[in-house]
Design a protein around this motif. Structure first.
Motif, PDB file in Angstrom:
ATOM      1  N   ILE A  32       9.861 -10.390  -5.609  1.00 38.00           N
ATOM      2  CA  ILE A  32       8.886  -9.188  -4.844  1.00 38.00           C
ATOM      3  C   ILE A  32       8.044  -8.943  -5.339  1.00 38.00           C
ATOM      4  O   ILE A  32       7.071  -9.108  -4.888  1.00 38.00           O
ATOM      5  CB  ILE A  32      10.461  -8.542  -4.526  1.00 38.00           C
ATOM      6  N   SER A  33       8.295  -8.784  -6.622  1.00 35.25           N
ATOM      7  CA  SER A  33       6.509  -8.376  -7.435  1.00 35.25           C
ATOM      8  C   SER A  33       5.739  -9.680  -8.038  1.00 35.25           C
ATOM      9  O   SER A  33       4.475  -9.087  -7.518  1.00 35.25           O
ATOM     10  CB  SER A  33       7.709  -8.784  -9.012  1.00 35.25           C
ATOM     11  N   ASN A  34       6.040 -10.851  -8.097  1.00 36.27           N
ATOM     12  CA  ASN A  34       4.989 -11.831  -7.674  1.00 36.27           C
ATOM     13  C   ASN A  34       4.211 -11.475  -5.578  1.00 36.27           C
ATOM     14  O   ASN A  34       3.319 -11.408  -6.617  1.00 36.27           O
ATOM     15  CB  ASN A  34       5.476 -13.212  -8.374  1.00 36.27           C
ATOM     16  N   GLU A  38       0.780 -10.565  -4.879  1.00 35.66           N
ATOM     17  CA  GLU A  38      -0.123 -11.731  -4.658  1.00 35.66           C
ATOM     18  C   GLU A  38      -0.863 -11.744  -3.629  1.00 35.66           C
ATOM     19  O   GLU A  38      -2.066 -12.002  -2.330  1.00 35.66           O
ATOM     20  CB  GLU A  38       1.143 -12.771  -4.101  1.00 35.66           C
ATOM     21  N   ARG A  39       0.356 -10.520  -2.489  1.00 37.75           N
ATOM     22  CA  ARG A  39      -0.299  -9.725  -0.834  1.00 37.75           C
ATOM     23  C   ARG A  39      -1.930  -8.393  -1.502  1.00 37.75           C
ATOM     24  O   ARG A  39      -2.371  -8.517  -0.544  1.00 37.75           O
ATOM     25  CB  ARG A  39       1.024  -8.745  -0.707  1.00 37.75           C
ATOM     26  N   VAL A  40      -1.560  -8.005  -3.251  1.00 39.30           N
ATOM     27  CA  VAL A  40      -2.577  -6.627  -2.751  1.00 39.30           C
ATOM     28  C   VAL A  40      -3.873  -8.353  -3.451  1.00 39.30           C
ATOM     29  O   VAL A  40      -5.285  -7.494  -3.077  1.00 39.30           O
ATOM     30  CB  VAL A  40      -2.348  -5.922  -4.071  1.00 39.30           C
ATOM     31  N   GLU A  41      -3.750  -9.218  -4.215  1.00 35.82           N
ATOM     32  CA  GLU A  41      -4.598  -9.853  -4.232  1.00 35.82           C
ATOM     33  C   GLU A  41      -5.092 -10.281  -3.171  1.00 35.82           C
ATOM     34  O   GLU A  41      -6.623 -10.780  -3.134  1.00 35.82           O
ATOM     35  CB  GLU A  41      -4.246 -10.859  -5.481  1.00 35.82           C
ATOM     36  N   SER A  42      -4.592 -10.829  -2.296  1.00 36.54           N
ATOM     37  CA  SER A  42      -5.446 -12.066  -0.716  1.00 36.54           C
ATOM     38  C   SER A  42      -5.651 -10.287  -0.344  1.00 36.54           C
ATOM     39  O   SER A  42      -7.348 -10.390   0.269  1.00 36.54           O
ATOM     40  CB  SER A  42      -4.129 -12.399   0.064  1.00 36.54           C
ATOM     41  N   GLU A  43      -5.785  -9.331  -0.137  1.00 37.72           N
ATOM     42  CA  GLU A  43      -6.157  -8.051   0.333  1.00 37.72           C
ATOM     43  C   GLU A  43      -7.430  -8.095   0.459  1.00 37.72           C
ATOM     44  O   GLU A  43      -8.542  -7.438   0.115  1.00 37.72           O
ATOM     45  CB  GLU A  43      -5.285  -6.937   0.540  1.00 37.72           C
ATOM     46  N   VAL A  97       1.208   1.803 -10.195  1.00 38.43           N
ATOM     47  CA  VAL A  97       0.491   1.318  -9.293  1.00 38.43           C
ATOM     48  C   VAL A  97       0.645  -0.325  -9.022  1.00 38.43           C
ATOM     49  O   VAL A  97       0.443  -0.447 -10.579  1.00 38.43           O
ATOM     50  CB  VAL A  97      -1.094   1.468  -8.840  1.00 38.43           C
ATOM     51  N   ILE A  98      -0.047  -1.069  -8.335  1.00 37.95           N
ATOM     52  CA  ILE A  98       0.510  -2.896  -8.104  1.00 37.95           C
ATOM     53  C   ILE A  98      -1.641  -2.975  -8.242  1.00 37.95           C
ATOM     54  O   ILE A  98      -1.743  -2.789  -6.847  1.00 37.95           O
ATOM     55  CB  ILE A  98       0.814  -3.671  -7.569  1.00 37.95           C
ATOM     56  N   SER A  99      -2.033  -3.572  -8.870  1.00 33.73           N
ATOM     57  CA  SER A  99      -3.869  -3.441  -8.159  1.00 33.73           C
ATOM     58  C   SER A  99      -4.391  -4.468  -8.579  1.00 33.73           C
ATOM     59  O   SER A  99      -3.903  -5.238  -9.606  1.00 33.73           O
ATOM     60  CB  SER A  99      -4.606  -2.712  -9.612  1.00 33.73           C
ATOM     61  N   SER A 117       5.730   1.826  -5.523  1.00 34.12           N
ATOM     62  CA  SER A 117       7.542   2.914  -5.112  1.00 34.12           C
ATOM     63  C   SER A 117       7.815   1.596  -4.034  1.00 34.12           C
ATOM     64  O   SER A 117       8.930   1.499  -3.912  1.00 34.12           O
ATOM     65  CB  SER A 117       7.227   3.567  -4.684  1.00 34.12           C
ATOM     66  N   SER A 118       7.229   1.134  -3.056  1.00 33.61           N
ATOM     67  CA  SER A 118       6.886   0.471  -2.515  1.00 33.61           C
ATOM     68  C   SER A 118       7.646  -1.626  -2.704  1.00 33.61           C
ATOM     69  O   SER A 118       8.972  -1.458  -1.820  1.00 33.61           O
ATOM     70  CB  SER A 118       5.737  -0.197  -1.544  1.00 33.61           C
ATOM     71  N   VAL A 119       7.179  -1.676  -4.079  1.00 34.02           N
ATOM     72  CA  VAL A 119       8.307  -3.148  -4.490  1.00 34.02           C
ATOM     73  C   VAL A 119       9.370  -2.495  -4.621  1.00 34.02           C
ATOM     74  O   VAL A 119      11.079  -3.482  -3.856  1.00 34.02           O
ATOM     75  CB  VAL A 119       7.086  -3.285  -5.406  1.00 34.02           C
ATOM     76  N   THR A 120       9.511  -1.181  -5.634  1.00 39.97           N
ATOM     77  CA  THR A 120      11.081  -0.983  -5.750  1.00 39.97           C
ATOM     78  C   THR A 120      11.967  -0.614  -4.380  1.00 39.97           C
ATOM     79  O   THR A 120      13.685  -1.043  -4.714  1.00 39.97           O
ATOM     80  CB  THR A 120      11.363   0.513  -6.407  1.00 39.97           C
ATOM     81  N   ARG A 121      11.923   0.020  -3.821  1.00 36.71           N
ATOM     82  CA  ARG A 121      12.481   0.333  -2.032  1.00 36.71           C
ATOM     83  C   ARG A 121      13.081  -1.373  -1.530  1.00 36.71           C
ATOM     84  O   ARG A 121      13.500  -1.474  -1.233  1.00 36.71           O
ATOM     85  CB  ARG A 121      11.117   1.207  -0.810  1.00 36.71           C
ATOM     86  N   GLU A 122      11.785  -1.993  -2.392  1.00 36.21           N
ATOM     87  CA  GLU A 122      12.173  -4.044  -1.327  1.00 36.21           C
ATOM     88  C   GLU A 122      13.255  -4.587  -2.162  1.00 36.21           C
ATOM     89  O   GLU A 122      13.638  -4.435  -1.404  1.00 36.21           O
ATOM     90  CB  GLU A 122      10.903  -4.464  -1.181  1.00 36.21           C
ATOM     91  N   VAL A 123      12.482  -3.422  -3.753  1.00 39.27           N
ATOM     92  CA  VAL A 123      14.175  -4.286  -4.477  1.00 39.27           C
ATOM     93  C   VAL A 123      14.850  -3.884  -5.005  1.00 39.27           C
ATOM     94  O   VAL A 123      15.928  -4.768  -4.055  1.00 39.27           O
ATOM     95  CB  VAL A 123      13.671  -4.366  -6.112  1.00 39.27           C
TER      96      VAL A 123
END
Length: 423
Positions: A32-34, A38-43, A97-99, A117-123
């Motif tokens: 989930i973290s990776n 990858e989503r942030v980098e793609s964005e 944050v994830i940057s 926190s969004s990643v934490t919720r998904e985890v």
């Protein structure tokens, strides 16, 4: 046993869940973290390409234009153009944050951030799903363990009850199987033991019944002789009756030995060559007082000097059973007749009574079959005794009744002759 089976099964399941569950949590958390990174980098790359295309086309690049390209509730983006103030799109996240930063071809840079926190919720959602699956696995394991424990414990309880019944004297086999080879093997052994115990008990009861029946007649005859001794003062009569009583005691001993032998092996015989006349005359002398008291007669006729192969005591018991049967159930004169057929000597016993009822027929030699109030084992015992010596006992005729004892015979050098009627 049920508790131990459930506990052991549950322990195995918990160990499996602990090993694989922890590994799965670690793998899913990293995944989930990776994926978020990858989503942030793609964005960031996507926004940089949009800014490049607008700068290359000399179009305006401002917050209003870029706000439509960014999901404001998910990402926060900062676009830095050369010589201009940074353009911010979205709400700046607080905390960790994830940057990701992507450079553009026109010298600009695009930085995209997503709150951790969004990643934490998904985890957390993933962990919740894993926990629910583990809980379902534990519940399923408990149910299966209970079912398996009942499947194993219930047969053991039944087998214990069967063993207890055997110990309490109830040898009935249950013939119940459980689908488990080991338990079915134990059930087979217990059923086999029950059948053997039942046969042993049946043999003991049969021996007791045979003994009570066969000892009754010699004891009755012996008591009659002793009464004769007590009622006379003639010494010669006393000696004669005492001699007869001693002979009857010997016969009584022979009966007991014969019963014990038959109890060990009903087919074991001690056949010898003997004179039939002696056995018949012995029976006539023994039964004549009883028939005289009943106002009836007992006689013999037929071939004389016949020698047969068998046990004299057993033949005497067979004849005694037939004579007693005629005394109890027959009528008129009882006749013993000897004859020869082939290589066999035959002794027929008949009377002048009404005969054997039609409903008995061939069942007359079965145990507990009787036409009147008697034990119903006399003729069955007589047949067993005859067969133990290699002979056979048959009912040749029902009205008037004719019973025949067939014995193997040995030929004599002198010719046989018919014996006149002897009373």
């Amino acid at each position: 046993m049920r508790r131990r089976l459930i506990q052991s099964t549950l322990a195995v399941v918990l160990v499996v869940i602990a090993v694989f569950g922890v590994s799965l949590v670690i793998v899913e958390t990293r995944t989930i973290s990776n994926s978020a990174q990858e989503r942030v980098e793609s964005e960031a790359v996507r926004l940089a390409s949009i800014v490049d295309s607008r700068l290359f086309g000399a179009q305006q690049v401002d917050a209003e234009v870029l706000r439509q390209q960014v999901t404001q509730d998910r990402y926060y983006a900062v676009i830095r153009l050369p010589g201009e103030a940074p353009i911010e799109v979205g709400t700046k996240p607080a905390g960790d944050v994830i940057s990701a930063t992507a450079p553009g071809e026109e010298g600009e840079t695009v930085t995209v951030q997503e709150p951790r926190s969004s990643v934490t919720r998904e985890v957390g959602r993933t962990l919740l799903i894993i926990a629910l699956v583990a809980l379902l696995a534990v519940v399923a394991a408990v149910l299966l363990a209970v079912r398996q424990a009942n499947r194993l414990a219930s047969p053991l309880t039944d087998l214990a009850e069967t063993a207890e019944r055997l110990g309490s004297g109830d040898p009935r086999p249950r013939h119940k199987r459980y689908g488990v080879p080991e338990l079915d093997r134990v059930a087979d052994v217990l059923d086999g033991s029950a059948e053997r115990i039942a046969r042993m008990l049946t043999a003991e009861r049969r021996l007791a019944a045979d003994a009570s029946h066969q000892l009754r007649t010699p004891l009755t005859a012996l008591s009659m002789r002793l009464e004769e001794i007590t009622l006379t003062d003639d010494l010669d009569t006393v000696k004669d009756e005492a001699t007869i009583a001693l002979t009857q005691v010997e016969r009584l001993t022979d009966v007991v030995e014969r019963l014990l032998t038959n109890s060990r092996d009903p087919r074991t015989g001690s056949a010898v060559t003997f004179d039939l006349d002696e056995v018949i005359q012995q029976q006539l002398a023994e039964w004549r007082p009883a028939y005289r008291s009943a106002g009836r007669a007992i006689v013999s006729s037929g071939k004389r000097h016949l020698r047969a192969v068998g046990t004299p005591g057993a033949v005497a018991q067979v004849l005694a059973a037939l004579i007693e049967n005629s005394l109890m159930h027959g009528g008129g004169t009882v006749a013993l007749r000897t004859r020869v057929t082939g290589n066999q000597a035959v002794i027929e016993v008949t009377d002048e009574g009404s005969g054997v009822p039609a409903d008995l027929g061939a069942r007359i030699f079965e145990r507990a079959i009787s036409g009147r109030n008697s034990t119903g084992i006399g003729l069955a015992v007589a047949r067993d005794l005859a067969e133990a010596d290699g002979g056979r006992l048959e009912m040749l005729q029902t009205k008037p009744p004719v019973f025949a004892l067939f014995l193997s015979r040995t030929p004599l050098s002198k010719p046989q002759e018919d014996e006149p009627m002897v009373r």
